[in-house]
Design a protein around this motif. Structure first.
Motif, PDB file in Angstrom:
ATOM      1  N   MET A 188       0.835  -1.182   0.000  1.00 37.12           N
ATOM      2  CA  MET A 188       0.000   0.000   0.000  1.00 37.12           C
ATOM      3  C   MET A 188       0.881   1.246   0.000  1.00 37.12           C
ATOM      4  O   MET A 188       0.581   2.199  -0.709  1.00 37.12           O
ATOM      5  CB  MET A 188      -0.917  -0.050   1.222  1.00 37.12           C
ATOM      6  CG  MET A 188      -2.026   0.904   1.167  1.00 37.12           C
ATOM      7  SD  MET A 188      -3.162   0.397  -0.106  1.00 37.12           S
ATOM      8  CE  MET A 188      -3.808   1.919  -0.590  1.00 37.12           C
ATOM      9  N   ALA A 189       1.947   1.220   0.786  1.00 41.92           N
ATOM     10  CA  ALA A 189       2.839   2.382   0.843  1.00 41.92           C
ATOM     11  C   ALA A 189       3.438   2.676  -0.529  1.00 41.92           C
ATOM     12  O   ALA A 189       3.583   3.838  -0.911  1.00 41.92           O
ATOM     13  CB  ALA A 189       3.934   2.161   1.876  1.00 41.92           C
ATOM     14  N   GLN A 190       3.762   1.644  -1.288  1.00 42.03           N
ATOM     15  CA  GLN A 190       4.316   1.854  -2.633  1.00 42.03           C
ATOM     16  C   GLN A 190       3.278   2.456  -3.573  1.00 42.03           C
ATOM     17  O   GLN A 190       3.614   3.311  -4.398  1.00 42.03           O
ATOM     18  CB  GLN A 190       4.849   0.543  -3.200  1.00 42.03           C
ATOM     19  CG  GLN A 190       6.124   0.089  -2.531  1.00 42.03           C
ATOM     20  CD  GLN A 190       6.639  -1.220  -3.109  1.00 42.03           C
ATOM     21  OE1 GLN A 190       5.915  -1.962  -3.763  1.00 42.03           O
ATOM     22  NE2 GLN A 190       7.903  -1.500  -2.863  1.00 42.03           N
ATOM     23  N   LEU A 191       2.033   2.011  -3.465  1.00 40.82           N
ATOM     24  CA  LEU A 191       0.974   2.593  -4.296  1.00 40.82           C
ATOM     25  C   LEU A 191       0.802   4.080  -3.993  1.00 40.82           C
ATOM     26  O   LEU A 191       0.604   4.891  -4.894  1.00 40.82           O
ATOM     27  CB  LEU A 191      -0.347   1.856  -4.077  1.00 40.82           C
ATOM     28  CG  LEU A 191      -0.411   0.414  -4.579  1.00 40.82           C
ATOM     29  CD1 LEU A 191      -1.706  -0.239  -4.125  1.00 40.82           C
ATOM     30  CD2 LEU A 191      -0.268   0.348  -6.077  1.00 40.82           C
ATOM     31  N   VAL A 222      -0.039   8.300   6.205  1.00 38.73           N
ATOM     32  CA  VAL A 222       1.006   7.319   6.512  1.00 38.73           C
ATOM     33  C   VAL A 222       1.738   7.788   7.758  1.00 38.73           C
ATOM     34  O   VAL A 222       2.233   8.915   7.808  1.00 38.73           O
ATOM     35  CB  VAL A 222       1.998   7.163   5.333  1.00 38.73           C
ATOM     36  CG1 VAL A 222       3.086   6.173   5.670  1.00 38.73           C
ATOM     37  CG2 VAL A 222       1.253   6.751   4.075  1.00 38.73           C
ATOM     38  N   GLN A 223       1.774   6.936   8.766  1.00 40.54           N
ATOM     39  CA  GLN A 223       2.465   7.264  10.010  1.00 40.54           C
ATOM     40  C   GLN A 223       3.516   6.206  10.285  1.00 40.54           C
ATOM     41  O   GLN A 223       3.242   5.012  10.190  1.00 40.54           O
ATOM     42  CB  GLN A 223       1.481   7.319  11.176  1.00 40.54           C
ATOM     43  CG  GLN A 223       0.451   8.401  11.047  1.00 40.54           C
ATOM     44  CD  GLN A 223      -0.543   8.394  12.203  1.00 40.54           C
ATOM     45  OE1 GLN A 223      -0.637   7.454  12.967  1.00 40.54           O
ATOM     46  NE2 GLN A 223      -1.296   9.471  12.314  1.00 40.54           N
ATOM     47  N   ASP A 234       1.982   2.586   9.786  1.00 43.75           N
ATOM     48  CA  ASP A 234       0.524   2.544   9.887  1.00 43.75           C
ATOM     49  C   ASP A 234      -0.042   3.368   8.734  1.00 43.75           C
ATOM     50  O   ASP A 234       0.349   4.519   8.535  1.00 43.75           O
ATOM     51  CB  ASP A 234       0.039   3.136  11.206  1.00 43.75           C
ATOM     52  CG  ASP A 234       0.385   2.268  12.406  1.00 43.75           C
ATOM     53  OD1 ASP A 234       0.503   1.039  12.232  1.00 43.75           O
ATOM     54  OD2 ASP A 234       0.532   2.825  13.503  1.00 43.75           O
ATOM     55  N   ILE A 235      -0.946   2.766   7.975  1.00 46.96           N
ATOM     56  CA  ILE A 235      -1.602   3.459   6.876  1.00 46.96           C
ATOM     57  C   ILE A 235      -3.073   3.603   7.240  1.00 46.96           C
ATOM     58  O   ILE A 235      -3.768   2.615   7.439  1.00 46.96           O
ATOM     59  CB  ILE A 235      -1.419   2.698   5.555  1.00 46.96           C
ATOM     60  CG1 ILE A 235       0.074   2.634   5.219  1.00 46.96           C
ATOM     61  CG2 ILE A 235      -2.210   3.371   4.437  1.00 46.96           C
ATOM     62  CD1 ILE A 235       0.406   1.794   4.025  1.00 46.96           C
TER      63      ILE A 235
END
Length: 65
Positions: A1-4, A15-16, A23-24
């Motif tokens: 998800m972070a890459q998207l 995003v934390q 944590d998203i």
């Protein structure tokens, strides 16, 4: 998800950084037009799209479909 998120394929997430990872948090999640193009061109993402279409109203989350 972070890459998207980092690639600009989705928006509406916070995003934390946490001690145990990332944590998203969804705020107002949406797929960008670049994300739609990626989804249409990538076979694994096309499978994910079909799955999402089968479970609900994907058009409210993904513009242009």
């Amino acid at each position: 998800m972070a890459q998207l998120i980092n690639c600009g394929y989705v928006t509406g997430f916070t995003v934390q950084r946490a001690d145990d990872g990332i944590d998203i948090i969804p705020v107002r999640p949406a797929v960008t037009m670049d994300g739609v193009a990626f989804m249409m061109e990538n076979s694994m993402m096309a499978k994910a799209r079909k799955f999402l279409e089968s479970i609900g109203d994907i058009k409210s989350v993904i513009p242009g479909l």
